[in-house]
Write a protein that holds these residues in place. Sequence first.
Motif, mmCIF file in Angstrom:
data_model
loop_
_atom_site.group_PDB
_atom_site.id
_atom_site.type_symbol
_atom_site.label_atom_id
_atom_site.label_comp_id
_atom_site.label_asym_id
_atom_site.label_seq_id
_atom_site.Cartn_x
_atom_site.Cartn_y
_atom_site.Cartn_z
ATOM 1 N N ALA A 134 0.827 -1.198 0.000
ATOM 2 C CA ALA A 134 0.000 0.000 0.000
ATOM 3 C C ALA A 134 0.868 1.258 0.000
ATOM 4 C CB ALA A 134 -0.929 -0.002 1.209
ATOM 5 N N LYS A 135 1.971 1.212 0.730
ATOM 6 C CA LYS A 135 2.876 2.369 0.763
ATOM 7 C C LYS A 135 3.461 2.644 -0.615
ATOM 8 C CE LYS A 135 6.898 4.247 3.068
ATOM 9 N NZ LYS A 135 8.023 4.022 3.960
ATOM 10 N N LYS A 136 3.906 1.597 -1.301
ATOM 11 C CA LYS A 136 4.459 1.758 -2.653
ATOM 12 C C LYS A 136 3.411 2.310 -3.611
ATOM 13 C CE LYS A 136 7.919 -1.939 -2.617
ATOM 14 N NZ LYS A 136 8.286 -3.225 -3.227
ATOM 15 N N ILE A 137 2.211 1.760 -3.515
ATOM 16 C CA ILE A 137 1.133 2.176 -4.413
ATOM 17 C C ILE A 137 0.730 3.616 -4.137
ATOM 18 C CG2 ILE A 137 -1.279 1.762 -5.020
ATOM 19 C CD1 ILE A 137 -0.603 -1.266 -4.341
ATOM 20 N N ALA A 138 0.577 3.966 -2.866
ATOM 21 C CA ALA A 138 0.196 5.335 -2.508
ATOM 22 C C ALA A 138 1.251 6.336 -2.963
ATOM 23 C CB ALA A 138 -0.037 5.443 -1.003
ATOM 24 N N GLU A 139 2.523 5.989 -2.817
ATOM 25 C CA GLU A 139 3.595 6.861 -3.275
ATOM 26 C C GLU A 139 3.520 7.058 -4.782
ATOM 27 O OE1 GLU A 139 7.239 5.113 -1.891
ATOM 28 O OE2 GLU A 139 6.899 5.749 0.169
ATOM 29 N N TYR A 140 3.193 5.991 -5.499
ATOM 30 C CA TYR A 140 3.095 6.097 -6.952
ATOM 31 C C TYR A 140 1.892 6.961 -7.354
ATOM 32 C CZ TYR A 140 2.644 5.089 -11.838
ATOM 33 O OH TYR A 140 2.536 5.239 -13.203
ATOM 34 N N LEU A 141 0.786 6.784 -6.675
ATOM 35 C CA LEU A 141 -0.445 7.502 -7.033
ATOM 36 C C LEU A 141 -0.392 8.990 -6.718
ATOM 37 C CD1 LEU A 141 -3.152 4.995 -5.794
ATOM 38 C CD2 LEU A 141 -2.654 5.608 -8.158
ATOM 39 N N ARG A 142 0.320 9.338 -5.642
ATOM 40 C CA ARG A 142 0.313 10.713 -5.158
ATOM 41 C C ARG A 142 0.752 11.694 -6.243
ATOM 42 N NH1 ARG A 142 3.134 9.850 -0.733
ATOM 43 N NH2 ARG A 142 1.357 8.782 0.186
ATOM 44 N N GLY A 143 -0.172 12.580 -6.587
ATOM 45 C CA GLY A 143 0.137 13.656 -7.521
ATOM 46 C C GLY A 143 0.112 13.276 -8.984
ATOM 47 N N LYS A 144 -0.298 12.059 -9.317
ATOM 48 C CA LYS A 144 -0.285 11.630 -10.722
ATOM 49 C C LYS A 144 -1.500 12.120 -11.510
ATOM 50 C CE LYS A 144 3.243 8.681 -11.234
ATOM 51 N NZ LYS A 144 4.406 9.275 -10.681
ATOM 52 N N ASN A 145 -2.586 12.490 -10.819
ATOM 53 C CA ASN A 145 -3.800 12.982 -11.466
ATOM 54 C C ASN A 145 -4.360 11.971 -12.472
ATOM 55 O OD1 ASN A 145 -5.788 14.902 -11.561
ATOM 56 N ND2 ASN A 145 -4.875 15.964 -13.294
ATOM 57 N N ILE A 146 -4.541 10.743 -12.021
ATOM 58 C CA ILE A 146 -5.026 9.655 -12.851
ATOM 59 C C ILE A 146 -6.549 9.597 -12.766
ATOM 60 C CG2 ILE A 146 -5.053 7.134 -13.100
ATOM 61 C CD1 ILE A 146 -2.138 7.280 -11.941
ATOM 62 N N ASN A 147 -7.184 9.408 -13.920
ATOM 63 C CA ASN A 147 -8.628 9.248 -13.989
ATOM 64 C C ASN A 147 -8.938 7.753 -14.017
ATOM 65 O OD1 ASN A 147 -11.346 9.171 -14.527
ATOM 66 N ND2 ASN A 147 -11.220 10.307 -16.450
ATOM 67 N N ILE A 148 -9.371 7.200 -12.891
ATOM 68 C CA ILE A 148 -9.614 5.756 -12.839
ATOM 69 C C ILE A 148 -10.870 5.354 -13.606
ATOM 70 C CG2 ILE A 148 -8.370 5.459 -10.677
ATOM 71 C CD1 ILE A 148 -11.188 5.026 -9.370
ATOM 72 N N PHE A 149 -11.663 6.314 -14.033
ATOM 73 C CA PHE A 149 -12.849 6.023 -14.830
ATOM 74 C C PHE A 149 -12.497 5.860 -16.308
ATOM 75 C CE2 PHE A 149 -14.331 7.913 -10.974
ATOM 76 C CZ PHE A 149 -15.447 7.162 -10.654
ATOM 77 N N ASN A 150 -11.284 6.233 -16.672
ATOM 78 C CA ASN A 150 -10.787 6.049 -18.036
ATOM 79 C C ASN A 150 -10.064 4.703 -18.081
ATOM 80 O OD1 ASN A 150 -8.623 6.096 -20.115
ATOM 81 N ND2 ASN A 150 -9.493 8.111 -20.574
ATOM 82 N N ASP A 151 -10.590 3.765 -18.884
ATOM 83 C CA ASP A 151 -10.024 2.413 -18.930
ATOM 84 C C ASP A 151 -8.550 2.404 -19.311
ATOM 85 O OD1 ASP A 151 -12.436 1.288 -18.162
ATOM 86 O OD2 ASP A 151 -13.078 0.888 -20.227
ATOM 87 N N THR A 152 -8.155 3.255 -20.233
ATOM 88 C CA THR A 152 -6.762 3.303 -20.679
ATOM 89 C C THR A 152 -5.843 3.775 -19.563
ATOM 90 O OG1 THR A 152 -7.512 3.769 -22.933
ATOM 91 C CG2 THR A 152 -5.200 4.246 -22.434
ATOM 92 N N GLU A 153 -6.231 4.839 -18.889
ATOM 93 C CA GLU A 153 -5.414 5.359 -17.792
ATOM 94 C C GLU A 153 -5.325 4.353 -16.650
ATOM 95 O OE1 GLU A 153 -5.928 9.389 -16.403
ATOM 96 O OE2 GLU A 153 -6.716 9.986 -18.357
ATOM 97 N N ARG A 154 -6.464 3.712 -16.325
ATOM 98 C CA ARG A 154 -6.460 2.727 -15.252
ATOM 99 C C ARG A 154 -5.575 1.534 -15.626
ATOM 100 N NH1 ARG A 154 -11.583 1.724 -14.815
ATOM 101 N NH2 ARG A 154 -11.541 -0.323 -15.784
ATOM 102 N N SER A 155 -5.631 1.111 -16.872
ATOM 103 C CA SER A 155 -4.812 -0.012 -17.334
ATOM 104 C C SER A 155 -3.324 0.315 -17.231
ATOM 105 C CB SER A 155 -5.186 -0.352 -18.778
ATOM 106 O OG SER A 155 -4.369 -1.362 -19.277
#
Length: 85
Positions: A36-57
Amino acid sequence: MKIFESIINHKINTITAEELVKYANQFNITVSQQQAKKIAEYLRGKNINIFNDTERSQLIKQIAKSAGPDTAREVNKLLIQFTKQ
């Protein structure tokens, strides 16, 4: 509906490891504190739209590289749960 997507995406992009573990537990998904720590560090500040299949993939592929494919599959399940709400 866009407002809910914005709120969920903001939460994902600012999530802490503790919150990620809490949400994973709510949906019976296994994620360790270290993962979870690794994932949270990666996600922080990336501005990813998880509703977009391509971005989530693309996100899941990056998580698989850093935390392993099993963890990436579990996180993908969690993200899909968030998009269904």
